[in-house]
Design a protein around this motif. Structure first.
Motif, PDB file in Angstrom:
ATOM      1  N   VAL A 214     -16.242  -4.954  10.645  1.00  0.00           N
ATOM      2  CA  VAL A 214     -14.925  -4.386  10.372  1.00  0.00           C
ATOM      3  C   VAL A 214     -15.100  -2.984   9.798  1.00  0.00           C
ATOM      4  O   VAL A 214     -15.841  -2.772   8.842  1.00  0.00           O
ATOM      5  CB  VAL A 214     -14.137  -5.273   9.385  1.00  0.00           C
ATOM      6  CG1 VAL A 214     -12.806  -4.603   9.043  1.00  0.00           C
ATOM      7  CG2 VAL A 214     -13.892  -6.648   9.992  1.00  0.00           C
ATOM      8  N   VAL A 215     -14.435  -2.022  10.423  1.00  0.00           N
ATOM      9  CA  VAL A 215     -14.555  -0.622  10.017  1.00  0.00           C
ATOM     10  C   VAL A 215     -13.168  -0.086   9.679  1.00  0.00           C
ATOM     11  O   VAL A 215     -12.208  -0.288  10.423  1.00  0.00           O
ATOM     12  CB  VAL A 215     -15.182   0.230  11.151  1.00  0.00           C
ATOM     13  CG1 VAL A 215     -15.087   1.714  10.828  1.00  0.00           C
ATOM     14  CG2 VAL A 215     -16.634  -0.168  11.365  1.00  0.00           C
ATOM     15  N   ASP A 216     -13.076   0.581   8.528  1.00  0.00           N
ATOM     16  CA  ASP A 216     -11.851   1.265   8.125  1.00  0.00           C
ATOM     17  C   ASP A 216     -11.930   2.686   8.673  1.00  0.00           C
ATOM     18  O   ASP A 216     -12.580   3.567   8.088  1.00  0.00           O
ATOM     19  CB  ASP A 216     -11.751   1.272   6.597  1.00  0.00           C
ATOM     20  CG  ASP A 216     -10.431   1.856   6.100  1.00  0.00           C
ATOM     21  OD1 ASP A 216      -9.846   2.681   6.820  1.00  0.00           O
ATOM     22  OD2 ASP A 216     -10.001   1.497   4.991  1.00  0.00           O
ATOM     23  N   LEU A 217     -11.279   2.914   9.823  1.00  0.00           N
ATOM     24  CA  LEU A 217     -11.393   4.213  10.490  1.00  0.00           C
ATOM     25  C   LEU A 217     -10.906   5.378   9.622  1.00  0.00           C
ATOM     26  O   LEU A 217     -11.577   6.416   9.540  1.00  0.00           O
ATOM     27  CB  LEU A 217     -10.634   4.190  11.813  1.00  0.00           C
ATOM     28  CG  LEU A 217     -11.475   3.971  13.077  1.00  0.00           C
ATOM     29  CD1 LEU A 217     -10.581   3.998  14.306  1.00  0.00           C
ATOM     30  CD2 LEU A 217     -12.571   5.012  13.208  1.00  0.00           C
ATOM     31  N   PRO A 218      -9.740   5.254   8.966  1.00  0.00           N
ATOM     32  CA  PRO A 218      -9.328   6.360   8.100  1.00  0.00           C
ATOM     33  C   PRO A 218     -10.366   6.681   7.024  1.00  0.00           C
ATOM     34  O   PRO A 218     -10.612   7.853   6.718  1.00  0.00           O
ATOM     35  CB  PRO A 218      -8.016   5.865   7.483  1.00  0.00           C
ATOM     36  CG  PRO A 218      -7.469   4.914   8.511  1.00  0.00           C
ATOM     37  CD  PRO A 218      -8.686   4.229   9.067  1.00  0.00           C
ATOM     38  N   PHE A 240      -6.081  15.785   7.371  1.00  0.00           N
ATOM     39  CA  PHE A 240      -6.210  14.428   7.902  1.00  0.00           C
ATOM     40  C   PHE A 240      -4.854  13.745   7.870  1.00  0.00           C
ATOM     41  O   PHE A 240      -4.144  13.781   6.868  1.00  0.00           O
ATOM     42  CB  PHE A 240      -7.231  13.637   7.081  1.00  0.00           C
ATOM     43  CG  PHE A 240      -7.271  12.170   7.435  1.00  0.00           C
ATOM     44  CD1 PHE A 240      -7.457  11.764   8.752  1.00  0.00           C
ATOM     45  CD2 PHE A 240      -7.103  11.204   6.461  1.00  0.00           C
ATOM     46  CE1 PHE A 240      -7.479  10.428   9.084  1.00  0.00           C
ATOM     47  CE2 PHE A 240      -7.143   9.859   6.790  1.00  0.00           C
ATOM     48  CZ  PHE A 240      -7.324   9.470   8.100  1.00  0.00           C
ATOM     49  N   GLU A 241      -4.497  13.097   8.999  1.00  0.00           N
ATOM     50  CA  GLU A 241      -3.248  12.351   9.094  1.00  0.00           C
ATOM     51  C   GLU A 241      -3.543  10.936   9.578  1.00  0.00           C
ATOM     52  O   GLU A 241      -4.216  10.756  10.599  1.00  0.00           O
ATOM     53  CB  GLU A 241      -2.287  13.027  10.073  1.00  0.00           C
ATOM     54  CG  GLU A 241      -1.900  14.442   9.698  1.00  0.00           C
ATOM     55  CD  GLU A 241      -0.994  15.083  10.735  1.00  0.00           C
ATOM     56  OE1 GLU A 241      -0.411  14.306  11.555  1.00  0.00           O
ATOM     57  OE2 GLU A 241      -0.871  16.315  10.754  1.00  0.00           O
ATOM     58  N   SER A 242      -3.059   9.955   8.820  1.00  0.00           N
ATOM     59  CA  SER A 242      -3.186   8.548   9.218  1.00  0.00           C
ATOM     60  C   SER A 242      -1.786   8.019   9.485  1.00  0.00           C
ATOM     61  O   SER A 242      -0.935   8.006   8.576  1.00  0.00           O
ATOM     62  CB  SER A 242      -3.877   7.737   8.112  1.00  0.00           C
ATOM     63  OG  SER A 242      -4.030   6.395   8.509  1.00  0.00           O
ATOM     64  N   ILE A 277      -7.476  16.036  12.001  1.00  0.00           N
ATOM     65  CA  ILE A 277      -7.908  14.742  12.524  1.00  0.00           C
ATOM     66  C   ILE A 277      -6.757  13.760  12.344  1.00  0.00           C
ATOM     67  O   ILE A 277      -6.248  13.596  11.223  1.00  0.00           O
ATOM     68  CB  ILE A 277      -9.170  14.211  11.810  1.00  0.00           C
ATOM     69  CG1 ILE A 277     -10.311  15.233  11.922  1.00  0.00           C
ATOM     70  CG2 ILE A 277      -9.609  12.898  12.433  1.00  0.00           C
ATOM     71  CD1 ILE A 277     -10.517  16.060  10.698  1.00  0.00           C
ATOM     72  N   VAL A 278      -6.327  13.134  13.422  1.00  0.00           N
ATOM     73  CA  VAL A 278      -5.219  12.182  13.395  1.00  0.00           C
ATOM     74  C   VAL A 278      -5.739  10.821  13.831  1.00  0.00           C
ATOM     75  O   VAL A 278      -6.386  10.699  14.877  1.00  0.00           O
ATOM     76  CB  VAL A 278      -4.069  12.628  14.322  1.00  0.00           C
ATOM     77  CG1 VAL A 278      -2.940  11.608  14.299  1.00  0.00           C
ATOM     78  CG2 VAL A 278      -3.568  14.005  13.931  1.00  0.00           C
ATOM     79  N   VAL A 279      -5.457   9.780  13.024  1.00  0.00           N
ATOM     80  CA  VAL A 279      -5.806   8.401  13.372  1.00  0.00           C
ATOM     81  C   VAL A 279      -4.511   7.611  13.465  1.00  0.00           C
ATOM     82  O   VAL A 279      -3.683   7.641  12.545  1.00  0.00           O
ATOM     83  CB  VAL A 279      -6.736   7.773  12.321  1.00  0.00           C
ATOM     84  CG1 VAL A 279      -7.034   6.314  12.681  1.00  0.00           C
ATOM     85  CG2 VAL A 279      -8.033   8.563  12.208  1.00  0.00           C
ATOM     86  N   GLU A 280      -4.326   6.887  14.574  1.00  0.00           N
ATOM     87  CA  GLU A 280      -3.093   6.131  14.781  1.00  0.00           C
ATOM     88  C   GLU A 280      -3.365   4.976  15.743  1.00  0.00           C
ATOM     89  O   GLU A 280      -4.396   4.968  16.431  1.00  0.00           O
ATOM     90  CB  GLU A 280      -2.020   7.046  15.364  1.00  0.00           C
ATOM     91  CG  GLU A 280      -2.422   7.710  16.673  1.00  0.00           C
ATOM     92  CD  GLU A 280      -1.470   8.816  17.087  1.00  0.00           C
ATOM     93  OE1 GLU A 280      -0.312   8.796  16.636  1.00  0.00           O
ATOM     94  OE2 GLU A 280      -1.887   9.694  17.864  1.00  0.00           O
ATOM     95  N   PRO A 281      -2.480   3.993  15.792  1.00  0.00           N
ATOM     96  CA  PRO A 281      -2.654   2.924  16.782  1.00  0.00           C
ATOM     97  C   PRO A 281      -2.573   3.494  18.192  1.00  0.00           C
ATOM     98  O   PRO A 281      -1.886   4.496  18.431  1.00  0.00           O
ATOM     99  CB  PRO A 281      -1.483   1.974  16.498  1.00  0.00           C
ATOM    100  CG  PRO A 281      -1.028   2.313  15.115  1.00  0.00           C
ATOM    101  CD  PRO A 281      -1.310   3.774  14.926  1.00  0.00           C
ATOM    102  N   ASP A 282      -3.269   2.872  19.139  1.00  0.00           N
ATOM    103  CA  ASP A 282      -3.181   3.342  20.520  1.00  0.00           C
ATOM    104  C   ASP A 282      -1.842   2.949  21.122  1.00  0.00           C
ATOM    105  O   ASP A 282      -1.015   2.280  20.485  1.00  0.00           O
ATOM    106  CB  ASP A 282      -4.358   2.833  21.353  1.00  0.00           C
ATOM    107  CG  ASP A 282      -4.321   1.324  21.564  1.00  0.00           C
ATOM    108  OD1 ASP A 282      -3.333   0.678  21.170  1.00  0.00           O
ATOM    109  OD2 ASP A 282      -5.300   0.776  22.101  1.00  0.00           O
TER     110      ASP A 282
END
Length: 366
Positions: A214-218, A240-242, A277-282
């Motif tokens: 299990v990896v916490d991407l943010p 950074f945007e989550s 850098i933006v992390v979001e659900p696909d």
């Protein structure tokens, strides 16, 4: 006693065999000669490679239809003597031969013999040698590039180490620290180059090992940014945007660090302005999407198809070092996770690299 099968004609090359497969469906050139050494099958790929029409090939002696020579210019069929040589021969391994125009082809051959050892059918397969030659050039380029990149840090390490050993007492503590810090940085560079080389080798061989957890991407993104800031980059260079809630992501943490680190480094080295850098659900809410954007010149449209190839460098890349393997490795690591990566123009200009990875499952799951 069953009737003897009649000799094939020019039409036989297109007649489907068992399972509905025609010789013309084969991607490789196929030439088949019968007992009398005359061509019975000459498929479409063979026509494409040799420029000889099937209709004019069938019925003629295969040695006249398909003259081949080795690198020394010798007639290969005279050297091989397929119908007059040893009756124990069953096949010939692949080798490079040349058509009359000088084009290289990879040639294999096989025999079908009767009970007395006489040739009933002689089959020749032809494959275009361009792709293999290109791979060999790529390998040679890889060795040359890595050797060139290794020479500089190793020369530095050797020079500073030899100087310190020979003249240790002539330098003060500050001078010694600068030399040792340089040696340490160059040793890290050598380690990074060797790691890249091993990664390329594993990607090409399909031997990348995945160790999912299990990896916490943010959190991984925050670590990469913190590392860049600790290395001297200004903190306000990064944003950074989550967005949204991610599913539980089973990923290889080391490889995700490598993916994110390479993309951020690429944005810093070749881009300008703020790196976002933006992390979001696909799009399907079944994985994660990560975008890395800069505000530089972007990637010229004509260069986009080459971005993920070995040795590609962005604008100004040749002046700033690097092997040109980073994005190739990133693509291989993303695909090893079952994801995809693309590049496009960022909303505010510059380049945007966006990759998606599925949530995955633990390695031990069935």
């Amino acid at each position: 006693m069953p009737a003897e099968r009649p000799a094939a004609t020019s039409a036989d090359a297109a007649v489907p065999g068992p399972g509905g497969v025609s010789p013309d469906d084969l991607p490789d050139g196929l030439v088949v000669a019968g007992r009398d050494a005359r061509v019975t099958v000459f498929n479409a790929a063979a026509t494409r490679m040799t420029g000889v029409a099937a209709a004019s090939a069938v019925g003629r002696d295969f040695r006249d239809v398909l003259p081949l020579h080795d690198a020394e210019g010798r007639d290969w069929w005279k050297c091989l003597a397929p119908y007059d040589g040893l009756s124990t021969r069953t096949r010939h391994p692949e080798r490079v031969l040349f058509l009359p125009g000088g084009a290289e082809v990879l040639v294999t051959a096989a025999y079908r013999r009767d009970g007395d050892g006489r040739v009933e059918r002689f089959t020749v397969c032809l494959r275009d040698a361009l792709q293999r030659a290109r791979r060999e050039r790529d390998r040679a380029d890889l060795v040359s590039t890595v050797a060139h990149e290794l020479r500089s840090p190793l020369t530095s390490v050797k020079g500073f180490t030899a100087t310190l050993l020979a003249k240790w007492h002539r330098f003060n503590d500050d001078q010694k620290r600068v030399m040792l810090e340089t040696v340490n940085a160059d040793a890290d560079r050598v380690t990074r180059l060797i790691t890249e080389l091993l990664d390329v080798s594993r990607i090409e061989a399909g031997r990348l090992e995945m160790h999912r957890q299990v990896v916490d991407l943010p959190d991984e993104v925050r670590k990469v940014i913190a590392g860049r800031v600790a290395a001297g980059e200004p903190e306000d260079r990064f944003r950074f945007e989550s967005r949204g809630v991610l599913p539980e992501m089973w990923l290889d943490p080391d490889k995700m660090d490598q993916i994110l680190g390479n993309l951020v480094e690429n944005a810093v080295r070749h881009g300008a302005g703020t790196v976002t850098i933006v992390v979001e659900p696909d799009a399907h809410k079944e994985g994660a999407a990560v975008s890395v954007r800069d505000e530089g010149e972007g990637i010229p449209p004509e260069a986009v198809p080459r971005v993920f190839r070995q040795f590609w460098r962005g604008p100004g890349g040749n002046r700033r070092g690097g092997t040109g393997l980073g994005l190739y490795i990133v693509k291989g690591l993303v695909e090893a996770h079952g994801g995809v990566i693309t590049v496009r123009r960022a909303p505010g200009g510059g380049a945007e690299f966006r990759f998606t990875v599925p949530a995955g499952a633990p390695d031990y799951a069935t």
